[in-house]
Enzyme design. Structure first.
Site, PDB file in Angstrom:
ATOM      1  CB  CYS A 260      11.808  -0.963  -0.407  1.00 26.83           C
ATOM      2  SG  CYS A 260      13.106   0.121   0.207  1.00 26.83           S
TER       3      CYS A 260
ATOM      4  CB  ALA B 168       5.823   1.585  -0.384  1.00 25.40           C
TER       5      ALA B 168
ATOM      6  CB  SER C  80      15.505  -0.902   2.448  1.00 26.98           C
ATOM      7  OG  SER C  80      15.747  -1.989   2.028  1.00 26.98           O
TER       8      SER C  80
ATOM      9  CE  LYS D  34      -4.207  -6.413   3.254  1.00 30.31           C
ATOM     10  NZ  LYS D  34      -3.581  -8.018   3.229  1.00 30.31           N
TER      11      LYS D  34
END
Length: 209
Positions: A6, A10, A31, A91
């Site tokens: 979470c 996102a 989560s 990344k």
């Protein structure tokens, strides 16, 4: 699609993007805190809340989007791949070359797609820049800068065990863009500054192409 973690990126970008696609269905989010996962399912109309392990093992999920801290990427990409899930990973995909080689090897062995998510690759202004570069002729210099003000000291970006540090969090963008415009470097000179932190807090590099 299942969302692993979470994270702010996102919430702000990835979940709305997935929900805007007709070609996929966002069916789960995981989560460490199930209460948080449950809240996100309500916020975004997502079907299921999972633990990390349950999400990567779910038969309902074909691919996972991983937005965890960099230091956790290797373990969860590999678990997802071994469970036959395709992977979109934020990344930097890991914090060292040997780790990346292990990740790629496992994904190849399990015949799953692995994609490292650099959002800057899709900014339309960069396509315009590349068009102009072709029109103008040979380019010889790229200056790239990226950074942000200091964060709270408990932020995961200052935690070496979670893969924190300025190079992988911010410097990765400038390296990515230099390679996008010029290809692969033939020589790299670099330095990182640590200060009082356990991770690098700033740095600079010269890449020769």
């Amino acid at each position: 699609i299942g969302i692993l973690g979470c994270a702010n990126i996102a919430r702000k970008y990835s979940i709305p993007a997935f929900k805007n696609l007709d070609s996929c269905e966002l069916v789960g989010i995981a989560s460490r805190d199930l209460l948080k996962a449950n809240q996100w399912t309500k916020d975004f109309g997502i079907k299921n809340a999972y633990s990390y392990d349950d999400l990567v093992e779910s038969a309902e999920i074909d691919a996972v989007y991983i937005s965890l801290p960099i230091g956790l990427h290797e373990g969860w990409v590999i678990k997802a791949a071994k469970n036959g899930k395709h992977v979109i990973c934020e990344k930097s995909i890991s914090n060292n070359f040997e780790s990346v080689k292990r990740i790629v090897d496992v994904c190849k062995k399990n015949n799953v797609v692995l994609f490292e998510n650099f959002m800057c690759d899709y900014h339309v202004q960069h396509n315009k820049v590349m068009e102009l570069m072709k029109e103008i002729g040979e380019s010889f210099l790229f200056n790239g800068f990226f950074g942000f003000p200091p964060l709270s000291k408990d932020n995961f970006r200052y935690n070496s065990e979670l893969g924190g540090g300025s190079l992988n969090d911010a410097g990765a963008y400038t390296v990515f863009m230099a390679r996008k415009f010029f290809g692969e470097p033939i020589a790299v000179t670099w330095s990182l500054t640590y200060g009082d932190s356990q991770v690098d807090i700033r740095g600079n590099a010269i890449l020769e192409f």
